[in-house]
Design a protein around this motif. Structure first.
Motif, PDB file in Angstrom:
ATOM      1  N   LEU A 309       0.849  -1.190   0.000  1.00 33.38           N
ATOM      2  CA  LEU A 309       0.000   0.000   0.000  1.00 33.38           C
ATOM      3  C   LEU A 309       0.880   1.233   0.000  1.00 33.38           C
ATOM      4  N   THR A 310       0.409   2.311  -0.633  1.00 22.24           N
ATOM      5  CA  THR A 310       1.173   3.548  -0.672  1.00 22.24           C
ATOM      6  C   THR A 310       1.253   4.171   0.717  1.00 22.24           C
ATOM      7  N   GLY A 311       2.303   4.954   0.938  1.00 26.45           N
ATOM      8  CA  GLY A 311       2.447   5.663   2.197  1.00 26.45           C
ATOM      9  C   GLY A 311       3.361   4.944   3.173  1.00 26.45           C
ATOM     10  N   THR A 317       0.508   0.913   7.637  1.00 22.55           N
ATOM     11  CA  THR A 317       0.478  -0.415   8.245  1.00 22.55           C
ATOM     12  C   THR A 317      -0.935  -0.795   8.681  1.00 22.55           C
ATOM     13  N   SER A 318      -1.717   0.176   9.150  1.00 22.98           N
ATOM     14  CA  SER A 318      -3.096  -0.149   9.520  1.00 22.98           C
ATOM     15  C   SER A 318      -3.924  -0.485   8.286  1.00 22.98           C
ATOM     16  N   GLY A 319      -3.682   0.229   7.173  1.00 23.62           N
ATOM     17  CA  GLY A 319      -4.355  -0.104   5.922  1.00 23.62           C
ATOM     18  C   GLY A 319      -3.955  -1.483   5.427  1.00 23.62           C
ATOM     19  N   MET A 320      -2.658  -1.795   5.561  1.00 21.52           N
ATOM     20  CA  MET A 320      -2.191  -3.122   5.165  1.00 21.52           C
ATOM     21  C   MET A 320      -2.857  -4.215   5.998  1.00 21.52           C
ATOM     22  N   ALA A 321      -3.004  -3.952   7.310  1.00 18.79           N
ATOM     23  CA  ALA A 321      -3.654  -4.939   8.177  1.00 18.79           C
ATOM     24  C   ALA A 321      -5.109  -5.160   7.755  1.00 18.79           C
ATOM     25  N   MET A 322      -5.791  -4.076   7.372  1.00 17.03           N
ATOM     26  CA  MET A 322      -7.170  -4.194   6.925  1.00 17.03           C
ATOM     27  C   MET A 322      -7.261  -5.021   5.639  1.00 17.03           C
ATOM     28  N   VAL A 323      -6.406  -4.704   4.664  1.00 14.40           N
ATOM     29  CA  VAL A 323      -6.444  -5.402   3.374  1.00 14.40           C
ATOM     30  C   VAL A 323      -6.083  -6.876   3.539  1.00 14.40           C
ATOM     31  N   LEU A 324      -5.014  -7.136   4.322  1.00 12.90           N
ATOM     32  CA  LEU A 324      -4.582  -8.519   4.488  1.00 12.90           C
ATOM     33  C   LEU A 324      -5.641  -9.333   5.238  1.00 12.90           C
ATOM     34  N   ALA A 355      -6.704   4.879  -0.320  1.00 12.26           N
ATOM     35  CA  ALA A 355      -5.296   4.582  -0.572  1.00 12.26           C
ATOM     36  C   ALA A 355      -5.195   3.761  -1.842  1.00 12.26           C
ATOM     37  N   LEU A 356      -3.995   3.748  -2.394  1.00 14.90           N
ATOM     38  CA  LEU A 356      -3.708   2.915  -3.552  1.00 14.90           C
ATOM     39  C   LEU A 356      -2.833   1.749  -3.112  1.00 14.90           C
ATOM     40  N   GLY A 357      -2.975   0.642  -3.795  1.00 14.07           N
ATOM     41  CA  GLY A 357      -2.168  -0.522  -3.455  1.00 14.07           C
ATOM     42  C   GLY A 357      -1.978  -1.416  -4.661  1.00 14.07           C
ATOM     43  N   SER A 358      -0.928  -2.209  -4.607  1.00 14.01           N
ATOM     44  CA  SER A 358      -0.695  -3.228  -5.630  1.00 14.01           C
ATOM     45  C   SER A 358      -0.596  -4.561  -4.913  1.00 14.01           C
ATOM     46  N   ALA A 359      -0.953  -5.620  -5.594  1.00 23.11           N
ATOM     47  CA  ALA A 359      -0.941  -6.941  -4.968  1.00 23.11           C
ATOM     48  C   ALA A 359      -0.948  -8.024  -6.027  1.00 23.11           C
ATOM     49  N   VAL A 360      -0.455  -9.175  -5.624  1.00 19.03           N
ATOM     50  CA  VAL A 360      -0.593 -10.383  -6.417  1.00 19.03           C
ATOM     51  C   VAL A 360      -1.082 -11.471  -5.478  1.00 19.03           C
ATOM     52  N   LEU A 399      -4.307  -0.957 -10.367  1.00 22.52           N
ATOM     53  CA  LEU A 399      -4.007  -0.747  -8.953  1.00 22.52           C
ATOM     54  C   LEU A 399      -5.280  -0.791  -8.113  1.00 22.52           C
ATOM     55  N   LEU A 400      -5.165  -1.347  -6.925  1.00 24.55           N
ATOM     56  CA  LEU A 400      -6.294  -1.366  -6.005  1.00 24.55           C
ATOM     57  C   LEU A 400      -6.607   0.057  -5.551  1.00 24.55           C
ATOM     58  N   GLY A 401      -7.887   0.396  -5.590  1.00 21.80           N
ATOM     59  CA  GLY A 401      -8.315   1.729  -5.174  1.00 21.80           C
ATOM     60  C   GLY A 401      -8.205   2.784  -6.243  1.00 21.80           C
ATOM     61  N   ALA A 402      -7.753   2.411  -7.449  1.00 18.91           N
ATOM     62  CA  ALA A 402      -7.551   3.409  -8.507  1.00 18.91           C
ATOM     63  C   ALA A 402      -8.853   3.787  -9.195  1.00 18.91           C
TER      64      ALA A 402
END
Length: 488
Positions: A309-311, A317-324, A355-360, A399-402
């Motif tokens: 995730l960007t930022g 990290t809180s956004g990452m925890a939510m997405v994961l 937020a924007l994010g990339s993932a596989v 991108l996620l959120g784009a």
């Protein structure tokens, strides 16, 4: 105005003119160097000045006031020295080059900040210097103020302190050394520092009191600015340290706790040998939203994912925890990688803090030895087989959120025993290029490790190879790598 108290003292030897001139030269050089530092700190970068820069500027301003006062006092000291004569070696010596001193206007302002006064208790006579009249904003035609009248221009909160200093001086013979604020006729407020002594007559009684007063308003304002900016900088650092600690604790709580090779699924016909690693940025304060994850699902398949995730900091990290958390939950519920990416995109698009994010995201079927995977603006997994490697052909995915309602397709890759998959975030390989070229260069540098991967005995050994190659570089961003080796 010199005190009559010194009239009975033997004259001390005055300082040599050459010494005073040397001090003035040094003071001017310091002032010139400080001006250069101030110009550098005042360069407009187009960004708001942070606490560190504001504190540095305040320190520069305070140092300027001290040096200006020092220069003014040295000038006064030089004016009180006898002129150089032809016999004076200093008159024949070439003056050393020095930065130009203060101009007439600036020098005049320095001298106006110091004044003197004398109050005669026997004759009730009062004498003030012209500088003191200017300091108090009082017309000389109105005459000087007596000690009884002086409190009329003093700030109410400081009147008692002034009365105590004057009383101690007149009654107990104590020297005066203190500050008070005056309210000038134009209602401006100035801070004055006063030093003085009583002058005793023959029988030891106080005959008069003399004092030197200095306007220290600008100096005190500069000191206050230094204190405030220093406190602000200290608070900012405390906040940053607290946020960094929270970000680290949150990241450690979310990322997989395993610290070695892991085999999924347990007891299945074909197992994946798994290992992962988080690599911090060159600046450890930059804790980002990178993650790696592996999870055994209820149907016996294995979920593999990496993302970013960007930022930076707690927000990332809180956004990452939510997405994961959402990714794991939907995978356990049976969502396939393509639709799962669509739901993650919707989650980020509607989040309170967009937020924007990339993932596989991949789902490994141990029975069919297939990898079903989807991606969202992320580097494709790298497949190594037989000492060579290639990037998998990526399915469509932004991108996620784009953008709202984005569709994500998925591809299926047939794997073989001994195959090695490397999933990574884009910060793993230090960037030498930009944009698409940067991603391509990163993949090429990883693919060049194929011979070393072929000789590795486990996924953990392969991760060590990646860390040896890229873990010591001063990377701009943090990164994650996940390695999966297909068992026989």
């Amino acid at each position: 105005m010199p005190s009559p108290l010194f009239a009975d003292h033997s004259a001390d030897r005055p300082p040599e003119r050459e010494t005073v001139e040397a001090l003035i030269t040094q003071a001017r050089r310091l002032r010139g160097g400080l001006d250069a530092v101030r110009r550098e700190s005042a360069v407009d970068t187009g960004l708001a000045a942070g606490p560190q820069l504001r504190w540095q500027r305040a320190l520069c301003d305070l140092a300027v006031h001290h040096l200006d006062d020092l220069g003014g006092h040295l000038d006064q000291l030089r004016e009180g020295l006898p002129p150089a004569t032809e016999d004076d070696p200093a008159a024949e010596a070439e003056p050393s080059p020095a930065p130009p001193g203060p101009g007439p206007h600036e020098r005049g302002s320095l001298l106006r900040r110091v004044g003197s006064a004398e109050w005669n208790l026997l004759t009730d006579e009062v004498s003030w210097s012209d500088e003191l009249f200017a300091m108090f904003g009082r017309d000389p035609s109105d005459g000087p103020l007596t000690l009884d009248e002086l409190p009329s221009l003093v700030h109410p909160e400081d009147q008692d302190g002034l009365a105590t200093m004057v009383t101690d001086c007149l009654v107990d013979g104590r020297p005066i050394d203190g500050e008070f604020r005056i309210v000038r006729p134009d209602e401006s407020l100035r801070t004055v520092h006063m030093v003085g002594e009583p002058v005793l007559d023959a029988d030891g009684s106080t005959a008069c009191m003399w004092a030197v007063l200095r306007d220290v308003s600008e100096l005190r304002r500069s000191q206050q600015a230094v204190h405030e900016t220093r406190d602000s900088l200290h608070r900012e650092r405390q906040i940053a340290q607290t946020e960094h600690r929270l970000a680290v604790e949150l990241q450690e709580a979310v990322l997989p706790p395993w610290r070695g090779s892991l085999r999924f699924p347990h007891g299945g016909p074909v197992a994946l040998d798994l290992a992962g690693r988080y690599l911090p940025a060159g600046t450890r304060a930059l804790i980002g939203g990178d993650w790696y994850d592996a999870l055994q699902l209820p149907d016996g398949s294995t979920l593999l994912s990496v993302g970013d995730l960007t930022g930076h900091g707690v927000t990332a990290t809180s956004g990452m925890a939510m997405v994961l958390g959402a990714l794991r939950g939907m995978a356990v519920a049976g969502q396939r990688p393509g639709p799962l990416m669509g739901f993650l995109n919707q989650l980020l698009d509607s989040a309170a803090q967009p937020a924007l994010g990339s993932a596989v995201c991949g789902r490994f079927d141990p029975v069919a030895r297939t990898l079903e995977w989807a991606q969202a603006g992320h580097p494709a997994p790298l497949l190594f087989r037989g000492g060579t490697g290639r990037a998998l052909d990526p399915p469509e995915g932004v991108l996620l959120g784009a953008t709202s309602g984005a569709a994500y397709t998925q591809h299926t890759e047939q794997l073989e025993p001994g195959d090695l998959l490397v999933l990574h975030t884009d910060g793993l390989v230090p960037r030498r290029a930009q944009g698409v070229d940067a991603a391509h260069e990163g993949a090429e540098r990883l693919l060049a490790l194929a011979p070393r991967f072929a000789a590795a005995r486990s996924a953990q050994d392969s991760v060590r190879i990646v860390v040896e190659e890229f873990g010591t570089a001063e990377r701009e961003d943090d990164a994650c790598v996940l390695v999966a080796r297909v068992g026989g």
